[in-house]
Scaffold this motif. Structure first.
Motif, short mmCIF file in Angstrom:
data_model
loop_
_atom_site.label_atom_id
_atom_site.label_comp_id
_atom_site.label_asym_id
_atom_site.label_seq_id
_atom_site.Cartn_x
_atom_site.Cartn_y
_atom_site.Cartn_z
N MET A 80 -11.89 7.43 9.73
CA MET A 80 -12.51 6.10 9.77
C MET A 80 -12.66 5.50 8.37
N ALA A 81 -13.07 6.32 7.40
CA ALA A 81 -13.29 5.83 6.04
C ALA A 81 -12.03 5.17 5.48
N PHE A 82 -10.87 5.76 5.79
CA PHE A 82 -9.61 5.17 5.33
C PHE A 82 -9.29 3.89 6.09
N ARG A 83 -9.51 3.94 7.38
CA ARG A 83 -9.15 2.80 8.23
C ARG A 83 -9.96 1.55 7.90
N LEU A 84 -11.14 1.74 7.31
CA LEU A 84 -12.01 0.60 7.00
C LEU A 84 -11.69 -0.05 5.66
N LEU A 85 -10.80 0.56 4.88
CA LEU A 85 -10.46 -0.01 3.57
C LEU A 85 -9.68 -1.32 3.73
N SER A 86 -9.66 -2.13 2.66
CA SER A 86 -8.91 -3.39 2.71
C SER A 86 -7.41 -3.08 2.73
N LEU A 87 -6.61 -4.04 3.20
CA LEU A 87 -5.17 -3.80 3.33
C LEU A 87 -4.50 -3.44 1.99
N PRO A 88 -4.77 -4.18 0.88
CA PRO A 88 -4.12 -3.79 -0.38
C PRO A 88 -4.44 -2.36 -0.81
N VAL A 89 -5.71 -1.94 -0.60
CA VAL A 89 -6.09 -0.57 -0.98
C VAL A 89 -5.40 0.44 -0.07
N LYS A 90 -5.34 0.10 1.22
CA LYS A 90 -4.67 1.01 2.17
C LYS A 90 -3.19 1.16 1.82
N LEU A 91 -2.55 0.06 1.42
CA LEU A 91 -1.13 0.13 1.05
C LEU A 91 -0.95 1.01 -0.19
N HIS A 92 -1.84 0.81 -1.16
CA HIS A 92 -1.78 1.58 -2.41
C HIS A 92 -1.96 3.08 -2.14
N ILE A 93 -3.02 3.43 -1.43
CA ILE A 93 -3.30 4.85 -1.14
C ILE A 93 -2.25 5.42 -0.18
N GLY A 94 -1.91 4.63 0.84
CA GLY A 94 -0.94 5.08 1.84
C GLY A 94 0.40 5.43 1.21
N ALA A 95 0.90 4.57 0.32
CA ALA A 95 2.21 4.80 -0.32
C ALA A 95 2.18 6.08 -1.14
N LYS A 96 1.10 6.26 -1.89
CA LYS A 96 0.99 7.44 -2.75
C LYS A 96 0.89 8.72 -1.91
N THR A 97 0.05 8.67 -0.88
CA THR A 97 -0.15 9.83 0.00
C THR A 97 1.15 10.22 0.69
N PHE A 98 1.85 9.20 1.15
CA PHE A 98 3.10 9.40 1.89
C PHE A 98 4.16 10.00 0.96
N ALA A 99 4.23 9.49 -0.26
CA ALA A 99 5.19 10.02 -1.25
C ALA A 99 4.86 11.48 -1.56
N ASP A 100 3.57 11.78 -1.72
CA ASP A 100 3.14 13.16 -1.99
C ASP A 100 3.59 14.10 -0.88
N LEU A 101 3.49 13.61 0.37
CA LEU A 101 3.88 14.43 1.52
C LEU A 101 5.35 14.84 1.39
N PHE A 102 6.21 13.87 1.08
CA PHE A 102 7.64 14.19 0.92
C PHE A 102 7.85 15.13 -0.27
N ASN A 103 7.18 14.84 -1.37
CA ASN A 103 7.40 15.63 -2.58
C ASN A 103 6.92 17.07 -2.43
N LYS A 104 5.84 17.26 -1.66
CA LYS A 104 5.30 18.62 -1.50
C LYS A 104 5.98 19.40 -0.39
N HIS A 105 6.33 18.72 0.70
CA HIS A 105 6.79 19.45 1.89
C HIS A 105 8.29 19.38 2.14
N THR A 106 9.03 18.58 1.36
CA THR A 106 10.48 18.52 1.54
C THR A 106 11.15 18.54 0.16
N ASP A 107 12.47 18.61 0.17
CA ASP A 107 13.22 18.56 -1.09
C ASP A 107 13.50 17.12 -1.53
#
Ligand SMILES: [Zn+2]
Length: 184
Positions: A80-107
Motif C-alpha cells: 500500500m505504501a508504494f501504491r499511494l506514492l505520486s505517479l512521478p515517484v512511482k515511475l522513478h522507483i518502479g524503473a529502478k526496482t525493475f532494472a535491479d530485478l533483471f540485473n540481479k536475477h538474469t544475465d
C-alpha cells in the motif's frame, strides 16, 4: 497463443533449445539468451514481421502479469505504501526496482537514465536480439513488458513506449524510451 500454436512454434526450433527450456525437467525454469532470441525470430518467420511483432508485444505484456505475481511482494511494489506514492515517484522507483530485478536475477543488464521528462531503459546486454542482425529494432517483448508495467503502475494509463536503438541494428545498446507523461 494457445497450446496448439505454442506446440507448433516449439517444433520449429532445434530440439536443444526451446523444447528443452520448456520441459518439466528444466527445474530452475531458466531460459538461455539463444532461446529467447530464437523465439522472437520464429514468431517473425511464422507470422510475418508485423504479426510477429504484435505477438511479441502481447507475450511481453503477459510476462508482466506472471512476473508481478512471482516478484511483486518481494520488490515491495504491491504494498500500500508504494501504491499511494505520486505517479512521478512511482515511475522513478518502479524503473529502478525493475532494472535491479533483471540485473540481479538474469544475465540481462539494464541501466536506467532519466532525462527531459523521459525514462531511457538501456539494455546493455539483451537476450531479445541476441546474435541477430536486422534493419529495424526488434526487442518488442521488452516494449510490451514495459507498457504493461506502466499501465499497472499508473492504475490504467497508457504511455508512449518506443525502442529507439537496438544492438541487432548495430547500435551499442538497446534503448527503449518512455514518455513520463501518459497519453490518457
Ligand atoms: Zn535488444
Amino acid at each position: 497463443m494457445g497450446v496448439k500454436r505454442v506446440d507448433a512454434i516449439l517444433r520449429l526450433s532445434p530440439p536443444e533449445n526451446l523444447i528443452q527450456d520448456f520441459s518439466q525437467e528444466n527445474a530452475d525454469h531458466s531460459f538461455s539468451f539463444e532461446s529467447i532470441s530464437l523465439l522472437q525470430s520464429i514468431l517473425e518467420q511464422e507470422y510475418g514481421p508485423r504479426g510477429g511483432r504484435g505477438l511479441a508485444l502481447r507475450i511481453g505484456r503477459a510476462c508482466f502479469k506472471y512476473g508481478l505475481r512471482e516478484y511483486g511482494s518481494m520488490l515491495g511494489l504491491t504494498e500500500m505504501a508504494f501504491r499511494l506514492l505520486s505517479l512521478p515517484v512511482k515511475l522513478h522507483i518502479g524503473a529502478k526496482t525493475f532494472a535491479d530485478l533483471f540485473n540481479k536475477h538474469t544475465d540481462q543488464r539494464v541501466r536506467v537514465e532519466e532525462k527531459d521528462n523521459k525514462i531511457f531503459w538501456h539494455i546493455e546486454r539483451c537476450p531479445l536480439c541476441w546474435e541477430r542482425k536486422t534493419e529495424e529494432s526488434i526487442c518488442h517483448l521488452a516494449v510490451g513488458l514495459l507498457q504493461e508495467s506502466l499501465y499497472w503502475l499508473s492504475g490504467g494509463k497508457i504511455f508512449n513506449v518506443e525502442e529507439i536503438a537496438c544492438i541487432a541494428k548495430g547500435d551499442a545498446v538497446c534503448t527503449i524510451v518512455i514518455d513520463q507523461t501518459p497519453l490518457s
